[in-house]
Design an enzyme around this catalytic site. Structure first.
Site, PDB file in Angstrom:
ATOM      1  N   ASP A 100       6.231  81.728  12.533  1.00 37.23           N
ATOM      2  CA  ASP A 100       6.476  83.692  12.697  1.00 37.23           C
ATOM      3  C   ASP A 100       7.063  83.614  11.195  1.00 37.23           C
ATOM      4  O   ASP A 100       6.363  84.548  10.356  1.00 37.23           O
ATOM      5  CB  ASP A 100       6.982  84.066  13.491  1.00 37.23           C
ATOM      6  CG  ASP A 100       8.286  83.610  13.680  1.00 37.23           C
ATOM      7  OD1 ASP A 100       8.749  82.377  13.142  1.00 37.23           O
ATOM      8  OD2 ASP A 100       9.019  84.210  14.777  1.00 37.23           O
ATOM      9  N   ASP A 103      13.320  82.656   6.860  1.00 42.65           N
ATOM     10  CA  ASP A 103      14.217  83.589   6.874  1.00 42.65           C
ATOM     11  C   ASP A 103      15.528  82.337   6.293  1.00 42.65           C
ATOM     12  O   ASP A 103      15.113  82.518   5.087  1.00 42.65           O
ATOM     13  CB  ASP A 103      15.115  83.809   8.605  1.00 42.65           C
ATOM     14  CG  ASP A 103      15.550  85.167   8.244  1.00 42.65           C
ATOM     15  OD1 ASP A 103      15.783  85.521   7.462  1.00 42.65           O
ATOM     16  OD2 ASP A 103      16.561  84.739   9.475  1.00 42.65           O
ATOM     17  N   ASP A 161      10.426  88.894  18.122  1.00 42.01           N
ATOM     18  CA  ASP A 161      10.984  89.194  18.726  1.00 42.01           C
ATOM     19  C   ASP A 161      12.460  89.961  19.081  1.00 42.01           C
ATOM     20  O   ASP A 161      13.176  89.442  17.785  1.00 42.01           O
ATOM     21  CB  ASP A 161      11.673  88.442  20.241  1.00 42.01           C
ATOM     22  CG  ASP A 161      12.667  87.687  20.158  1.00 42.01           C
ATOM     23  OD1 ASP A 161      12.430  86.323  18.934  1.00 42.01           O
ATOM     24  OD2 ASP A 161      13.234  86.956  20.811  1.00 42.01           O
TER      25      ASP A 161
HETATM   26  P1  IMP Z   1      15.518  80.802  10.147  1.00 42.19           P
HETATM   27  O1  IMP Z   1      16.222  79.228  10.939  1.00 42.19           O
HETATM   28  O2  IMP Z   1      16.661  81.517   9.568  1.00 42.19           O
HETATM   29  O3  IMP Z   1      14.721  80.540   8.744  1.00 42.19           O
HETATM   30  O4  IMP Z   1      14.566  81.284  11.465  1.00 42.19           O
HETATM   31  C1  IMP Z   1      14.206  80.816  11.879  1.00 42.19           C
HETATM   32  C2  IMP Z   1      14.328  81.928  12.781  1.00 42.19           C
HETATM   33  O5  IMP Z   1      14.737  82.804  13.556  1.00 42.19           O
HETATM   34  C3  IMP Z   1      12.003  82.383  13.311  1.00 42.19           C
HETATM   35  O6  IMP Z   1      11.369  81.523  13.376  1.00 42.19           O
HETATM   36  C4  IMP Z   1      12.568  83.738  14.142  1.00 42.19           C
HETATM   37  O7  IMP Z   1      12.470  82.897  15.861  1.00 42.19           O
HETATM   38  C5  IMP Z   1      14.018  84.411  14.004  1.00 42.19           C
HETATM   39  N1  IMP Z   1      14.171  85.242  12.919  1.00 42.19           N
HETATM   40  C6  IMP Z   1      14.100  85.479  12.203  1.00 42.19           C
HETATM   41  N2  IMP Z   1      14.270  87.049  11.283  1.00 42.19           N
HETATM   42  C7  IMP Z   1      13.880  87.199  12.370  1.00 42.19           C
HETATM   43  C8  IMP Z   1      13.652  89.065  11.957  1.00 42.19           C
HETATM   44  O8  IMP Z   1      13.772  89.360  11.362  1.00 42.19           O
HETATM   45  N3  IMP Z   1      13.040  89.181  13.582  1.00 42.19           N
HETATM   46  C9  IMP Z   1      12.622  88.124  14.609  1.00 42.19           C
HETATM   47  N4  IMP Z   1      13.310  86.577  14.117  1.00 42.19           N
HETATM   48  C10 IMP Z   1      13.952  86.283  13.321  1.00 42.19           C
HETATM   49 MG    MG Z   2      10.384  81.050  15.605  1.00 40.34          MG
END
Ligand code: IMP
Ligand code: MG
Length: 182
Positions: A100, A103, A161
């Protein structure tokens, strides 16, 4: 629910255009390959189901789940756990992980490392959203397909979410900060 949205970032129409563009690229790039799409639950469920319907070459699907956000927190926790694994032996497959949002990138990088360790034919990832301002400097992973680059704001809808809510919004929008700071 709509009252909690500050701004729409991706309308339903824009999402469908992105889906068609990426599916078109996948149809070209994976022609003659043994494609396995892996949906990262739960956030990618809408993107996966729309994308797979636009893919016209043979493929299989599976699901995986990893957790990096805990409870109602909007900041990525350091630890990433694989809470649901795929059921295939992937050594014969070209894996495309469907995410999705990219980040900090830690969740996806960890997932990719796990999948690479199982020696698939190839492994790449596709994310609907990319939030480059938040990338962890240690993350080296690059996306093969990106839907849209978004600013550093907390977004919900179309699978994404906040505290498990808002996934059923048909668009992607910025959540009003007062919703998660109150
Ligand atoms: P990461 O490991 O920081 O790249 O984040 C991974 C997960 O965090 C994503 O797959 C999302 O499920 C959740 N996430 C990160 N940013 C957002 C946001 O802005 N809204 C909702 N979920 C987020
Ligand atoms: Mg996710």
């Amino acid at each position: 629910m709509l009252n909690d949205i500050q701004e729409i970032l991706l309308s339903e129409e824009e999402i469908q255009n992105i889906v068609k563009r990426i599916a078109g690229q996948i149809n070209e790039d994976y022609k003659g390959k043994n494609l396995l799409l892996i949906c990262v639950l739960k956030g990618s469920v809408c993107f996966m189901s729309d994308l797979m319907k636009e893919i016209t070459i043979p493929c299989k699907i599976d699901f995986m789940s990893a957790k990096s956000y805990y409870g109602a927190s909007t900041a990525t926790a350091g630890v990433v756990n694989i809470t649901k694994d795929i059921t295939y032996d992937i050594s014969d497959y070209d894996i495309l992980v469907i995410e999705d949002i990219f980040d900090s990138g830690k969740t996806l990088e960890k997932l990719m490392m796990v999948l690479e360790g199982r020696n698939p034919q190839s492994v790449a990832c596709c994310s609907l959203l990319d939030k480059p301002e938040r990338r962890d400097p240690n993350v080296k992973l690059k996306l093969k397909y990106t839907g849209k680059t978004v600013p550093d704001a907390f977004v919900v809808g179309y699978g994404l979410d906040y505290n498990e809510f808002y996934r059923n919004l048909p668009f992607v929008g910025i959540l009003k900060p007062e919703v998660y700071t109150k």
